[in-house]
Write a protein that holds these residues in place. Sequence first.
Motif, PDB file in Angstrom:
ATOM      1  N   ALA A  96      47.949  54.614  24.894  1.00 26.83           N
ATOM      2  CA  ALA A  96      48.517  55.856  25.412  1.00 26.83           C
ATOM      3  C   ALA A  96      48.003  56.226  26.791  1.00 26.83           C
ATOM      4  CB  ALA A  96      48.226  56.996  24.433  1.00 26.83           C
ATOM      5  N   ALA A  97      46.780  55.818  27.121  1.00 29.57           N
ATOM      6  CA  ALA A  97      46.195  56.169  28.423  1.00 29.57           C
ATOM      7  C   ALA A  97      45.428  54.975  28.968  1.00 29.57           C
ATOM      8  CB  ALA A  97      45.275  57.378  28.276  1.00 29.57           C
ATOM      9  N   PRO A  98      46.128  53.900  29.366  1.00 28.26           N
ATOM     10  CA  PRO A  98      45.452  52.672  29.793  1.00 28.26           C
ATOM     11  C   PRO A  98      44.569  52.842  31.018  1.00 28.26           C
ATOM     12  CG  PRO A  98      47.810  52.595  30.278  1.00 28.26           C
ATOM     13  CD  PRO A  98      47.595  53.784  29.409  1.00 28.26           C
ATOM     14  N   ALA A  99      44.810  53.884  31.809  1.00 30.96           N
ATOM     15  CA  ALA A  99      43.983  54.114  33.003  1.00 30.96           C
ATOM     16  C   ALA A  99      42.723  54.909  32.677  1.00 30.96           C
ATOM     17  CB  ALA A  99      44.788  54.847  34.070  1.00 30.96           C
ATOM     18  N   SER A 100      42.580  55.361  31.431  1.00 32.78           N
ATOM     19  CA  SER A 100      41.422  56.177  31.065  1.00 32.78           C
ATOM     20  C   SER A 100      40.171  55.311  30.927  1.00 32.78           C
ATOM     21  CB  SER A 100      41.685  56.909  29.745  1.00 32.78           C
ATOM     22  OG  SER A 100      41.831  55.986  28.686  1.00 32.78           O
ATOM     23  N   ALA A 110      34.873  52.784  33.209  1.00 31.51           N
ATOM     24  CA  ALA A 110      35.219  51.434  32.756  1.00 31.51           C
ATOM     25  C   ALA A 110      36.423  51.553  31.844  1.00 31.51           C
ATOM     26  CB  ALA A 110      34.058  50.784  32.020  1.00 31.51           C
ATOM     27  N   PRO A 111      37.500  50.839  32.135  1.00 31.91           N
ATOM     28  CA  PRO A 111      38.699  50.956  31.299  1.00 31.91           C
ATOM     29  C   PRO A 111      38.463  50.399  29.901  1.00 31.91           C
ATOM     30  CG  PRO A 111      38.933  49.148  32.860  1.00 31.91           C
ATOM     31  CD  PRO A 111      37.672  49.863  33.224  1.00 31.91           C
ATOM     32  N   VAL A 112      39.216  50.918  28.950  1.00 29.97           N
ATOM     33  CA  VAL A 112      39.159  50.396  27.587  1.00 29.97           C
ATOM     34  C   VAL A 112      39.766  48.998  27.583  1.00 29.97           C
ATOM     35  CG1 VAL A 112      39.916  50.713  25.211  1.00 29.97           C
ATOM     36  CG2 VAL A 112      39.312  52.702  26.618  1.00 29.97           C
ATOM     37  N   SER A 113      39.025  48.034  27.091  1.00 26.03           N
ATOM     38  CA  SER A 113      39.464  46.642  27.119  1.00 26.03           C
ATOM     39  C   SER A 113      39.288  46.020  25.744  1.00 26.03           C
ATOM     40  CB  SER A 113      38.659  45.851  28.154  1.00 26.03           C
ATOM     41  OG  SER A 113      37.290  45.783  27.767  1.00 26.03           O
ATOM     42  N   GLY A 114      39.645  44.751  25.668  1.00 21.60           N
ATOM     43  CA  GLY A 114      39.435  44.025  24.424  1.00 21.60           C
ATOM     44  C   GLY A 114      37.967  43.972  24.050  1.00 21.60           C
ATOM     45  N   ARG A 115      37.086  43.940  25.045  1.00 22.24           N
ATOM     46  CA  ARG A 115      35.648  43.946  24.762  1.00 22.24           C
ATOM     47  C   ARG A 115      35.234  45.247  24.083  1.00 22.24           C
ATOM     48  NH1 ARG A 115      33.201  42.987  30.497  1.00 22.24           N
ATOM     49  NH2 ARG A 115      31.206  43.155  29.412  1.00 22.24           N
ATOM     50  N   SER A 116      35.788  46.378  24.529  1.00 30.28           N
ATOM     51  CA  SER A 116      35.467  47.670  23.924  1.00 30.28           C
ATOM     52  C   SER A 116      35.899  47.701  22.461  1.00 30.28           C
ATOM     53  CB  SER A 116      36.160  48.790  24.702  1.00 30.28           C
ATOM     54  OG  SER A 116      35.877  48.737  26.080  1.00 30.28           O
ATOM     55  N   LEU A 117      37.096  47.176  22.180  1.00 29.33           N
ATOM     56  CA  LEU A 117      37.589  47.138  20.805  1.00 29.33           C
ATOM     57  C   LEU A 117      36.722  46.215  19.945  1.00 29.33           C
ATOM     58  CD1 LEU A 117      41.429  46.937  21.491  1.00 29.33           C
ATOM     59  CD2 LEU A 117      40.124  48.941  20.785  1.00 29.33           C
ATOM     60  N   ALA A 264      41.711  44.828  33.018  1.00 26.67           N
ATOM     61  CA  ALA A 264      41.636  45.291  31.633  1.00 26.67           C
ATOM     62  C   ALA A 264      42.408  44.399  30.680  1.00 26.67           C
ATOM     63  CB  ALA A 264      42.169  46.729  31.542  1.00 26.67           C
ATOM     64  N   THR A 265      43.580  43.913  31.099  1.00 22.91           N
ATOM     65  CA  THR A 265      44.444  43.157  30.190  1.00 22.91           C
ATOM     66  C   THR A 265      44.507  41.672  30.492  1.00 22.91           C
ATOM     67  OG1 THR A 265      46.426  43.492  31.552  1.00 22.91           O
ATOM     68  CG2 THR A 265      45.882  45.209  29.935  1.00 22.91           C
ATOM     69  N   GLY A 266      44.145  41.283  31.724  1.00 24.36           N
ATOM     70  CA  GLY A 266      44.265  39.887  32.117  1.00 24.36           C
ATOM     71  C   GLY A 266      45.672  39.491  32.526  1.00 24.36           C
ATOM     72  N   HIS A 267      46.599  40.456  32.563  1.00 25.46           N
ATOM     73  CA  HIS A 267      47.976  40.152  32.932  1.00 25.46           C
ATOM     74  C   HIS A 267      48.123  40.073  34.448  1.00 25.46           C
ATOM     75  CE1 HIS A 267      49.351  42.076  28.876  1.00 25.46           C
ATOM     76  NE2 HIS A 267      48.918  40.837  28.738  1.00 25.46           N
ATOM     77  N   THR A 268      48.976  39.170  34.912  1.00 30.80           N
ATOM     78  CA  THR A 268      49.278  39.058  36.334  1.00 30.80           C
ATOM     79  C   THR A 268      50.311  40.117  36.698  1.00 30.80           C
ATOM     80  OG1 THR A 268      48.827  36.687  36.339  1.00 30.80           O
ATOM     81  CG2 THR A 268      50.166  37.554  38.148  1.00 30.80           C
ATOM     82  N   LEU A 269      49.933  41.037  37.590  1.00 33.89           N
ATOM     83  CA  LEU A 269      50.816  42.130  37.984  1.00 33.89           C
ATOM     84  C   LEU A 269      51.670  41.775  39.183  1.00 33.89           C
ATOM     85  CD1 LEU A 269      48.229  45.051  37.686  1.00 33.89           C
ATOM     86  CD2 LEU A 269      49.810  44.199  35.943  1.00 33.89           C
ATOM     87  N   LEU A 270      51.181  40.878  40.035  1.00 36.18           N
ATOM     88  CA  LEU A 270      51.902  40.519  41.250  1.00 36.18           C
ATOM     89  C   LEU A 270      51.478  39.123  41.661  1.00 36.18           C
ATOM     90  CD1 LEU A 270      53.792  41.582  43.559  1.00 36.18           C
ATOM     91  CD2 LEU A 270      51.710  42.250  44.767  1.00 36.18           C
ATOM     92  N   SER A 271      52.450  38.326  42.099  1.00 33.76           N
ATOM     93  CA  SER A 271      52.151  36.964  42.510  1.00 33.76           C
ATOM     94  C   SER A 271      52.969  36.653  43.751  1.00 33.76           C
ATOM     95  CB  SER A 271      52.500  35.981  41.377  1.00 33.76           C
ATOM     96  OG  SER A 271      52.230  34.663  41.773  1.00 33.76           O
ATOM     97  N   LEU A 272      52.291  36.224  44.820  1.00 31.50           N
ATOM     98  CA  LEU A 272      52.960  35.931  46.083  1.00 31.50           C
ATOM     99  C   LEU A 272      52.647  34.506  46.495  1.00 31.50           C
ATOM    100  CD1 LEU A 272      52.079  39.217  47.999  1.00 31.50           C
ATOM    101  CD2 LEU A 272      54.234  38.679  46.868  1.00 31.50           C
ATOM    102  N   ALA A 273      53.667  33.753  46.852  1.00 35.07           N
ATOM    103  CA  ALA A 273      53.493  32.354  47.246  1.00 35.07           C
ATOM    104  C   ALA A 273      53.818  32.201  48.718  1.00 35.07           C
ATOM    105  CB  ALA A 273      54.407  31.451  46.420  1.00 35.07           C
ATOM    106  N   GLY A 274      52.971  31.413  49.405  1.00 34.97           N
ATOM    107  CA  GLY A 274      53.277  31.061  50.780  1.00 34.97           C
ATOM    108  C   GLY A 274      54.120  29.808  50.809  1.00 34.97           C
ATOM    109  N   THR A 275      54.088  29.105  51.917  1.00 40.37           N
ATOM    110  CA  THR A 275      54.794  27.834  52.008  1.00 40.37           C
ATOM    111  C   THR A 275      53.995  26.794  51.244  1.00 40.37           C
ATOM    112  OG1 THR A 275      55.628  28.435  54.164  1.00 40.37           O
ATOM    113  CG2 THR A 275      55.727  26.110  53.559  1.00 40.37           C
ATOM    114  N   PRO A 276      54.502  26.262  50.122  1.00 39.10           N
ATOM    115  CA  PRO A 276      53.693  25.382  49.273  1.00 39.10           C
ATOM    116  C   PRO A 276      53.427  24.041  49.924  1.00 39.10           C
ATOM    117  CG  PRO A 276      55.959  25.412  48.503  1.00 39.10           C
ATOM    118  CD  PRO A 276      55.875  26.404  49.621  1.00 39.10           C
ATOM    119  N   PRO A 277      52.247  23.463  49.704  1.00 45.86           N
ATOM    120  CA  PRO A 277      51.983  22.103  50.148  1.00 45.86           C
ATOM    121  C   PRO A 277      52.696  21.126  49.232  1.00 45.86           C
ATOM    122  CG  PRO A 277      50.093  22.972  48.986  1.00 45.86           C
ATOM    123  CD  PRO A 277      51.087  24.086  49.086  1.00 45.86           C
TER     124      PRO A 277
END
Length: 288
Positions: A96-100, A110-117, A264-277
């Motif tokens: 309900a309050a992931p930023a808490s 410190a955000p509530v994480s899997g370690r806290s649980l 807190a969750t390990g999820h990727t929120l943003l991913s940016l790619a340059g010119t790939p080798p």
Amino acid sequence: MIDLIAALQTLVLGAVLIWSARVKLFSRRAAAAANRSALVRLLGQDRALPAYRLLGGVELTLGGLLLLPPVLRIEAVAATVLAVGFLGYLTYARRAAPASSCGCLSARAAPVSGRSLARAGLLVTAGALAGLATGGWLPALAGRPVAGAAVLLAELAAVVALSPELDSAWLLPLRRLRARLTHPLRGGSGVPLLATVQQLQLSDAYRQVAPLLRSDVREHWDDGEWRFVGHAARYQGRLVTAVFAVPLIDREPDAVRVAVVDDATGHTLLSLAGTPPAAGPRLSVVPA
């Protein structure tokens, strides 16, 4: 051995509860900790601090009863119920309050994480074991001091390791020690870290996420033909890590990629790619 472990659980629970109560009752930052917690959402702004203080009083009372003789089964039952309540509250806070902030064992945010649980689950297990004890912790520890000390150290180490708010007391010093021992200005590939940092700072990926960064290089490691460099950052109010992927062979800044990962969750929120080798992992843009 199970009798020894069960008898020592009252000492573990009592110590953890009194430490937690110390934060809620005597810390100068208790009000700020309460306002950052999910109690604000659950009870309202005006009731959050009184509830935080009340919980501290309950923890101090129960912690003292657990540490002092005589041994009463009702005390272990009460500790188990309280630990189950902690687990339920943390589950609610994470959804309900992931930023808490947890506000459990430290006033540090410190955000509530899997370690806290996991820590709350460990306390539930400790309470259940304490209910099986047939004697007090002091006679058990006096009878088998070496084994008892080993059990206590292992459990308390587990509590500390599962407490994100305590990382500054042990995890950050370990990282600094590793940096001193491994000479981080030179990676395992032989490419100096400074050269890698210069390459990524010239990249378009770095320019796009630079306003989010809150630290210099915190960690780095090599994997095949890539070097990964981590920075602490903040994205949409969340504590995140910006992980840059820098090719060790291709020296062009446009080949640098970056992923913003929620701490807190390990999820990727943003991913940016340059010119790939020519070879290597590909990161595509993922909307937040």
